[in-house]
Design an enzyme around this catalytic site. Structure first.
Site, PDB file in Angstrom:
ATOM      1  N   HIS A  53       0.831  -1.199   0.000  1.00 43.80           N
ATOM      2  CA  HIS A  53       0.000   0.000   0.000  1.00 43.80           C
ATOM      3  C   HIS A  53       0.870   1.256   0.000  1.00 43.80           C
ATOM      4  O   HIS A  53       2.081   1.187   0.271  1.00 43.80           O
ATOM      5  CB  HIS A  53      -0.961   0.025   1.191  1.00 43.80           C
ATOM      6  CG  HIS A  53      -0.303  -0.122   2.534  1.00 43.80           C
ATOM      7  ND1 HIS A  53       0.613   0.761   3.030  1.00 43.80           N
ATOM      8  CD2 HIS A  53      -0.435  -1.074   3.487  1.00 43.80           C
ATOM      9  CE1 HIS A  53       0.996   0.380   4.226  1.00 43.80           C
ATOM     10  NE2 HIS A  53       0.395  -0.749   4.530  1.00 43.80           N
TER      11      HIS A  53
HETATM   12  P1  TYD Z   1      -2.480  -4.005   7.458  1.00 45.85           P
HETATM   13  O1  TYD Z   1      -2.573  -2.569   7.047  1.00 45.85           O
HETATM   14  O2  TYD Z   1      -2.997  -5.038   6.515  1.00 45.85           O
HETATM   15  O3  TYD Z   1      -1.000  -4.363   7.854  1.00 45.85           O
HETATM   16  P2  TYD Z   1       0.345  -4.236   6.976  1.00 45.85           P
HETATM   17  O4  TYD Z   1       0.156  -3.168   5.990  1.00 45.85           O
HETATM   18  O5  TYD Z   1       1.361  -3.865   7.943  1.00 45.85           O
HETATM   19  O6  TYD Z   1       0.614  -5.564   6.364  1.00 45.85           O
HETATM   20  O7  TYD Z   1      -3.230  -4.128   8.865  1.00 45.85           O
HETATM   21  C1  TYD Z   1      -3.590  -5.376   9.423  1.00 45.85           C
HETATM   22  C2  TYD Z   1      -4.842  -5.155  10.267  1.00 45.85           C
HETATM   23  O8  TYD Z   1      -4.580  -4.290  11.356  1.00 45.85           O
HETATM   24  C3  TYD Z   1      -5.987  -4.565   9.489  1.00 45.85           C
HETATM   25  O9  TYD Z   1      -7.178  -5.196   9.931  1.00 45.85           O
HETATM   26  C4  TYD Z   1      -6.017  -3.118   9.910  1.00 45.85           C
HETATM   27  C5  TYD Z   1      -5.453  -3.152  11.315  1.00 45.85           C
HETATM   28  N1  TYD Z   1      -4.696  -1.949  11.667  1.00 45.85           N
HETATM   29  C6  TYD Z   1      -5.211  -1.075  12.590  1.00 45.85           C
HETATM   30  O10 TYD Z   1      -6.322  -1.245  13.120  1.00 45.85           O
HETATM   31  N2  TYD Z   1      -4.473   0.023  12.927  1.00 45.85           N
HETATM   32  C7  TYD Z   1      -3.253   0.258  12.388  1.00 45.85           C
HETATM   33  O11 TYD Z   1      -2.596   1.273  12.736  1.00 45.85           O
HETATM   34  C8  TYD Z   1      -2.731  -0.664  11.413  1.00 45.85           C
HETATM   35  C9  TYD Z   1      -1.393  -0.431  10.775  1.00 45.85           C
HETATM   36  C10 TYD Z   1      -3.480  -1.750  11.091  1.00 45.85           C
END
Ligand code: TYD
Length: 140
Positions: A53
Site C-alpha cells: 500500500h
Molecule cells: P495491514 O494494514 O494489513 O498491515 P500491513 O500493511 O502492515 O501488512 O493491517 C492489518 C490489520 O490491522 C488490518 O485489519 C487493519 C489493522 N490496523 C489497525 O487497526 N491500525 C493500524 O494502525 C494498522 C497499521 C493496522
C-alpha cells in the site's frame, strides 16, 4: 531537523554498557515527525508479503528491533529501492505517497513501525494502479 520528502536511512545512537544496550528514538528529534502511532509486526515469515500500500498522509519509520526483513519502496517517479532491515539501531524513513512492500521476514523478526498519523483506513491506497493514478492526477 531532517527533511521529510525522501526515503532515508536513520542511524540511532546505541547506549551500551555491561548491562546491555539501549536505543532512544524521540519524535521530532531522531524521527522527522511527532509520533502519533506505534505498531509492530511479528509472526510473519519468509513467504508473506505485507504492506502493499501507499499512504496519502502518513509518514513512517521502520525499525527491525529483532530479526530482519526487507522493505521494497517505489516512489512517485517509479524508482524502486530495496532496504534490508536487520539492526535495532537502524531505521528507514518513508515519506507519504510511496508504495511499500515488507517481506522476507526472519522467524524472529519484530518490525517496529512509528507513524506520523493516527490510523485512518481511508488514507491507505491498496491498489497499485490507484497509486499511480493518484500520483498522476492527484486522485484515484
Ligand atoms: P495491514 O494494514 O494489513 O498491515 P500491513 O500493511 O502492515 O501488512 O493491517 C492489518 C490489520 O490491522 C488490518 O485489519 C487493519 C489493522 N490496523 C489497525 O487497526 N491500525 C493500524 O494502525 C494498522 C497499521 C493496522
Amino acid at each position: 531537523m531532517l527533511g521529510t520528502t525522501e526515503v532515508k536511512l536513520l542511524q540511532f545512537q546505541e547506549n551500551g554498557d555491561e548491562r546491555g544496550r539501549l536505543v532512544v528514538v524521540e519524535g521530532g528529534l531522531d524521527i522527522p515527525f511527532e509520533i502519533k502511532r506505534v505498531f509492530y509486526i511479528y509472526g510473519s515469515d519468509s513467504e508473506v508479503v505485507r504492506g502493499k500500500h501507499a499512504n496519502r498522509r502518513s509518514e513512517f519509520v521502520l525499525i527491525n528491533v529483532a530479526g530482519s526483513s526487507k522493505v521494497r519502496v517505489i516512489d512517485p517517479s517509479g524508482n524502486e529501492l530495496v532496504i534490508s532491515l536487520n539492526r535495532p539501531h537502524t531505521g528507514i524513513y518513508l515519506p507519504a505517497m510511496v508504495w511499500k512492500d515488507m517481506y522476507d521476514f526472519s522467524s524472529d523478526s519484530v518490525l517496529l513501525v512509528l507513524a506520523s498519523e493516527h490510523y485512518d483506513p481511508d488514507e491507505y491506497i491498496r491498489d497499485f494502479d490507484d497509486f499511480q493514478s493518484v500520483v498522476k492526477n492527484g486522485q484515484a
